[in-house]
Each structure stands twice: as structure tokens, then as C-alpha cells.
Write a protein that holds these residues in place. Structure first.
Motif, PDB file in Angstrom:
ATOM      1  N   THR A 125       8.270   8.420   8.232  1.00 38.61           N
ATOM      2  CA  THR A 125       9.321   9.390   7.881  1.00 38.61           C
ATOM      3  C   THR A 125       9.246   9.761   6.399  1.00 38.61           C
ATOM      4  O   THR A 125       9.419  10.924   6.033  1.00 38.61           O
ATOM      5  CB  THR A 125      10.713   8.800   8.193  1.00 38.61           C
ATOM      6  N   THR A 126       8.986   8.769   5.553  1.00 45.07           N
ATOM      7  CA  THR A 126       8.947   9.069   4.114  1.00 45.07           C
ATOM      8  C   THR A 126       7.665   9.837   3.766  1.00 45.07           C
ATOM      9  O   THR A 126       7.721  10.895   3.131  1.00 45.07           O
ATOM     10  CB  THR A 126       9.032   7.766   3.288  1.00 45.07           C
ATOM     11  N   ASN A 127       6.536   9.328   4.170  1.00 45.65           N
ATOM     12  CA  ASN A 127       5.276   9.909   3.691  1.00 45.65           C
ATOM     13  C   ASN A 127       4.880  11.193   4.414  1.00 45.65           C
ATOM     14  O   ASN A 127       4.344  12.107   3.788  1.00 45.65           O
ATOM     15  CB  ASN A 127       4.147   8.884   3.827  1.00 45.65           C
ATOM     16  N   ALA A 198      -5.993  14.283  -2.966  1.00 44.32           N
ATOM     17  CA  ALA A 198      -6.195  13.017  -2.244  1.00 44.32           C
ATOM     18  C   ALA A 198      -6.691  11.949  -3.211  1.00 44.32           C
ATOM     19  O   ALA A 198      -7.895  11.784  -3.400  1.00 44.32           O
ATOM     20  CB  ALA A 198      -7.192  13.222  -1.100  1.00 44.32           C
ATOM     21  N   PRO A 199      -5.752  11.224  -3.834  1.00 46.39           N
ATOM     22  CA  PRO A 199      -6.193  10.187  -4.769  1.00 46.39           C
ATOM     23  C   PRO A 199      -6.664   8.933  -4.051  1.00 46.39           C
ATOM     24  O   PRO A 199      -6.190   8.606  -2.960  1.00 46.39           O
ATOM     25  CB  PRO A 199      -4.927   9.864  -5.581  1.00 46.39           C
ATOM     26  N   GLY A 200      -7.573   8.224  -4.698  1.00 40.93           N
ATOM     27  CA  GLY A 200      -7.788   6.813  -4.396  1.00 40.93           C
ATOM     28  C   GLY A 200      -6.697   6.046  -5.124  1.00 40.93           C
ATOM     29  O   GLY A 200      -5.695   6.631  -5.556  1.00 40.93           O
ATOM     30  N   VAL A 203      -2.809   3.621 -10.770  1.00 41.34           N
ATOM     31  CA  VAL A 203      -1.858   2.650 -11.328  1.00 41.34           C
ATOM     32  C   VAL A 203      -0.522   3.348 -11.558  1.00 41.34           C
ATOM     33  O   VAL A 203      -0.375   4.153 -12.486  1.00 41.34           O
ATOM     34  CB  VAL A 203      -2.385   2.052 -12.651  1.00 41.34           C
ATOM     35  N   THR A 204       0.429   3.090 -10.653  1.00 37.99           N
ATOM     36  CA  THR A 204       1.765   3.691 -10.729  1.00 37.99           C
ATOM     37  C   THR A 204       2.783   2.600 -10.386  1.00 37.99           C
ATOM     38  O   THR A 204       2.436   1.428 -10.315  1.00 37.99           O
ATOM     39  CB  THR A 204       1.900   4.855  -9.720  1.00 37.99           C
ATOM     40  N   ASN A 205       3.985   3.008 -10.079  1.00 39.95           N
ATOM     41  CA  ASN A 205       5.010   2.030  -9.688  1.00 39.95           C
ATOM     42  C   ASN A 205       5.057   1.798  -8.180  1.00 39.95           C
ATOM     43  O   ASN A 205       5.936   1.068  -7.690  1.00 39.95           O
ATOM     44  CB  ASN A 205       6.377   2.483 -10.195  1.00 39.95           C
TER      45      ASN A 205
HETATM   46  N1  LIG Z   1      -0.633   5.111  -6.484  1.00 36.25           N
HETATM   47  C1  LIG Z   1      -1.609   5.222  -5.604  1.00 36.25           C
HETATM   48  O1  LIG Z   1      -2.503   4.389  -5.533  1.00 36.25           O
HETATM   49  C2  LIG Z   1      -1.651   6.422  -4.681  1.00 36.25           C
HETATM   50  C3  LIG Z   1      -2.870   6.750  -4.072  1.00 36.25           C
HETATM   51  C4  LIG Z   1      -2.913   7.845  -3.215  1.00 36.25           C
HETATM   52  C5  LIG Z   1      -1.775   8.569  -2.962  1.00 36.25           C
HETATM   53  N2  LIG Z   1      -0.598   8.207  -3.568  1.00 36.25           N
HETATM   54  C6  LIG Z   1       0.589   8.995  -3.249  1.00 36.25           C
HETATM   55  O2  LIG Z   1       1.105   9.566  -4.429  1.00 36.25           O
HETATM   56  C7  LIG Z   1       2.477   9.870  -4.227  1.00 36.25           C
HETATM   57  C8  LIG Z   1       3.258   9.377  -5.418  1.00 36.25           C
HETATM   58  O3  LIG Z   1       3.169   7.964  -5.480  1.00 36.25           O
HETATM   59  P1  LIG Z   1       3.039   7.145  -6.843  1.00 36.25           P
HETATM   60  O4  LIG Z   1       1.860   6.273  -6.690  1.00 36.25           O
HETATM   61  O5  LIG Z   1       3.148   8.048  -8.001  1.00 36.25           O
HETATM   62  O6  LIG Z   1       4.315   6.175  -6.694  1.00 36.25           O
HETATM   63  P2  LIG Z   1       5.585   5.900  -7.624  1.00 36.25           P
HETATM   64  O7  LIG Z   1       6.365   4.868  -6.886  1.00 36.25           O
HETATM   65  O8  LIG Z   1       5.172   5.610  -9.022  1.00 36.25           O
HETATM   66  O9  LIG Z   1       6.377   7.281  -7.612  1.00 36.25           O
HETATM   67  C9  LIG Z   1       6.914   7.783  -6.406  1.00 36.25           C
HETATM   68  C10 LIG Z   1       8.229   8.483  -6.700  1.00 36.25           C
HETATM   69  O10 LIG Z   1       8.680   9.045  -5.464  1.00 36.25           O
HETATM   70  C11 LIG Z   1      10.062   8.769  -5.363  1.00 36.25           C
HETATM   71  N3  LIG Z   1      10.434   8.752  -3.944  1.00 36.25           N
HETATM   72  C12 LIG Z   1      10.113   7.835  -3.010  1.00 36.25           C
HETATM   73  N4  LIG Z   1      10.673   8.143  -1.843  1.00 36.25           N
HETATM   74  C13 LIG Z   1      11.364   9.288  -2.043  1.00 36.25           C
HETATM   75  C14 LIG Z   1      12.192  10.088  -1.221  1.00 36.25           C
HETATM   76  N5  LIG Z   1      12.414   9.775   0.063  1.00 36.25           N
HETATM   77  N6  LIG Z   1      12.760  11.184  -1.762  1.00 36.25           N
HETATM   78  C15 LIG Z   1      12.561  11.506  -3.063  1.00 36.25           C
HETATM   79  N7  LIG Z   1      11.805  10.786  -3.886  1.00 36.25           N
HETATM   80  C16 LIG Z   1      11.212   9.683  -3.387  1.00 36.25           C
HETATM   81  C17 LIG Z   1      10.275   7.435  -6.029  1.00 36.25           C
HETATM   82  O11 LIG Z   1      11.631   7.267  -6.423  1.00 36.25           O
HETATM   83  C18 LIG Z   1       9.318   7.537  -7.211  1.00 36.25           C
HETATM   84  O12 LIG Z   1       9.948   8.099  -8.347  1.00 36.25           O
HETATM   85  C19 LIG Z   1       2.868   9.204  -2.906  1.00 36.25           C
HETATM   86  O13 LIG Z   1       2.860  10.174  -1.868  1.00 36.25           O
HETATM   87  C20 LIG Z   1       1.755   8.209  -2.693  1.00 36.25           C
HETATM   88  O14 LIG Z   1       1.560   7.879  -1.343  1.00 36.25           O
HETATM   89  C21 LIG Z   1      -0.512   7.157  -4.420  1.00 36.25           C
END
Ligand SMILES: NC(=O)c1ccc[n+]([C@@H]2O[C@H](COP(=O)([O-])OP(=O)(O)OC[C@H]3O[C@@H](n4cnc5c(N)ncnc54)[C@H](O)[C@@H]3O)[C@@H](O)[C@H]2O)c1
Length: 267
Positions: A125-127, A198-200, A203-205
Motif C-alpha cells: 500500500t505504501t510503496n 531506479a536506485p540501488g 544511504v538514507t533514513n
Molecule cells: N535508500 C535506498 O536504498 C533506496 C533504494 C531504491 C529506492 N528507494 C526508494 O526511494 C524512496 C525514498 O526513500 P529514502 O531511501 O529516501 O527513505 P527515507 O526514509 O530517507 O525518506 C522517505 C520519506 O518518505 C516519507 N514517507 C514514508 N511513507 C510516507 C507516506 N505514506 N506518505 C508520505 N510520506 C511518506 C518519510 O516520512 C520520509 O521522509 C522510496 O520509495 C524508497 O523505496 C530507496
């Protein structure tokens, strides 16, 4: 070709990580930015940081899994900016642990028979659901303007299987990738281009910021031919490209930003 000055940008998941990096580059390039996030506690400092740097930004606390919240955020952005030109549908969460630990041992918590079906539903649902709802909420605005950009954040997990990434995540991102292609085909008639970043690993939260730990990064660094994993800054170039006139003949495409990880390991 990369001029986005004055463009009105709507970003979900904008308070942290990749979404915040996208907000930074779009603000640096002269865009007007609506930062949308469900977490007010991180949205406020992100807004202040960008405002202090001179950016034209506003914030909307909204849950991207809620069509009501999104429609309110879209209406507020249109009311403030007069329209929306570029949408980054980016919000997402971790899919929990993979079936292997970083040291290569099996991880029972990631075993398919142990996955919590409610958690599965939350990840999907979220993604995936939030990307659909974001596109649904902005489509009428972009159609009315007869043009716009939608850039979704998928993942290399959309096409690769994973060892250290949770199974619901992989399935959700495969859905995101196909949704982007489907929307690209449908919305082309209105000059709305839909593409994916499409990231690999970055480094995030996400997942409690686990990739900030060297031990968690190690298997990903070993698996990528460039032997590093991304920082949010590594996403900025593709974000600006897909938002700008430079990509005007590109729709339904995906840009991998993975240090070659999807190619397989190298020396
Ligand atoms: N970090 C990775 O390794 C990576 C790799 C590939 C893809 N991604 C994708 O990148 C996107 C961003 O992730 P990130 O790594 O920056 O993570 P992150 O946790 O640093 O940031 C995600 C942000 O999304 C917000 N969020 C989460 N659920 C939400 C919702 N239902 N409604 C509104 N805001 C919401 C969070 O509060 C947060 O501020 C995501 O879709 C993630 O799947 C991340």
C-alpha cells in the motif's frame, strides 16, 4: 536544456533522503517546490533548510497512501503556485529484512513463511499504492495544462531479486515500474511524460538508516562493480534530467542509478 526555472514541483516523501535531495536540486535549479511528507517532525527542518538557502518552497503534511490527503495537498499547491508541472512520486518504506543476513547466514525474520501478511499489505500500500494515488491525484491537473512530468522512484529491486532486501519490497517496486510504463502510455496523449528513477542502495533514513552502518553496507558494496553505494546526491542529476526539457522525447523509461549493481558483481 536543463532549465526548470519557475517550474512548479510536487514531491512526495520530500522530508528525507532521496526526496529531500530531489527538492534540493530542483530548488537550486530555480523550481518552486511543494514538499509533501507524512512526517511533520522531519518536514519542518527540511523546509527551514531550503528556505534559508533562498528556495521558493512550501510544505504539506500528507499521507501519500490517502487519496483525501493527496487531493488536499494538490489543491493547496495549485492554489499557491497556479499549477503543477513536475511530480516526483517518491514516498516509500523498507520491506523489512531479506532472507540472508549481511554475513550470509539465513535470516528467519525474512523467510517467506514468517512474513507478516499485514506488513506485506502495508508495504504494498505504501510503496505501490501511494504511487498510484499520487498519479491519480495529479493527473487531472496535468491533463488540464496539457503537459507535465511524472517521475516515480522505483528501485533496482523492481527487476532484480534480492538477498538482503525484504520480499514485499521487491514485489512492490516491480509494480511501481510497470505502473509507470502503463501511465506513460495512457498519458502521452496529454504530453505527460512518465519515467522512473531506479536506485540501488542509497544511504538514507529508510529502514532506520541501517545503510549508515558499514556492516550493513558491506554486501551491497561488494556486489556493485563500482564498489560503493549511493548517497542522495547521486540521484540529483537524473532527477533534473527527467524534469527538464533535455528529456522531452523520453517516456516510459527507467534510469538505473546503482553503481552497476544490476549487472552483477565484478572485481
Ligand atoms: N535508500 C535506498 O536504498 C533506496 C533504494 C531504491 C529506492 N528507494 C526508494 O526511494 C524512496 C525514498 O526513500 P529514502 O531511501 O529516501 O527513505 P527515507 O526514509 O530517507 O525518506 C522517505 C520519506 O518518505 C516519507 N514517507 C514514508 N511513507 C510516507 C507516506 N505514506 N506518505 C508520505 N510520506 C511518506 C518519510 O516520512 C520520509 O521522509 C522510496 O520509495 C524508497 O523505496 C530507496
Amino acid at each position: 536544456m536543463f532549465d526548470v526555472r519557475g517550474k512548479r514541483v510536487f514531491i512526495t516523501g520530500a522530508a528525507s533522503g532521496i526526496g529531500l535531495a530531489i527538492a534540493e536540486i530542483m530548488a537550486d535549479a530555480g523550481g518552486r517546490i511543494a514538499l509533501v511528507d507524512c512526517d511533520a517532525a522531519t518536514l519542518d527542518p527540511a523546509l527551514s533548510m531550503l528556505k534559508d538557502a533562498g528556495a521558493d518552497v512550501r510544505g504539506e503534511v500528507a499521507d501519500a497512501t490517502s487519496i483525501v490527503d493527496l487531493e488536499r495537498a494538490v489543491a493547496a499547491t495549485v492554489s499557491a503556485f497556479g499549477g503543477i508541472d513536475i511530480v516526483f512520486a517518491n514516498a516509500g518504506i523498507s520491506g523489512g529484512p531479506g532472507f540472508l543476513l549481511a554475513d550470509g547466514a539465513r535470516n528467519g525474520a525474512g523467510a517467506i513463511e514468517n512474513l507478516d501478511p499485514d506488513f506485506w499489505d502495508r508495504v504494498i500500500t505504501t510503496n505501490l499504492g501511494s504511487i498510484f494515488r499520487t498519479i491519480r491525484a495529479v493527473a487531472p491537473v496535468l491533463k488540464k495544462q496539457n503537459g507535465g512530468r511524472i517521475i516515480v522512484t522505483s528501485s533496482i529491486s523492481a527487476t532484480m531479486t534480492e538477498l538482503h532486501v525484504g520480499t514485499p519490497y521487491v514485489a512492490s517496486k516491480a509494480g511501481v515500474a510497470q505502473l509507470a510504463r502503463q501511465a506513460a502510455r495512457e498519458l502521452a496523449r496529454w504530453n505527460i511524460l512518465v519515467n522512473a528513477i531506479a536506485p540501488g542502495p542509497v544511504v538514507t533514513n529508510i529502514a532506520g538508516g541501517r545503510l549508515k552502518e558499514a556492516e550493513a553496507r558491506a554486501p551491497f558494496e561488494a556486489a556493485a562493480p563500482l564498489h560503493r553505494i549511493a548517497t542522495p546526491d547521486d540521484i540529483k542529476g537524473a532527477a533534473l534530467f527527467l524534469a527538464s526539457p533535455a528529456s522531452r522525447h523520453i517516456t516510459g523509461a527507467e534510469i538505473l542509478i546503482d553503481g552497476g549493481a544490476s549487472l552483477g558483481a565484478a572485481d
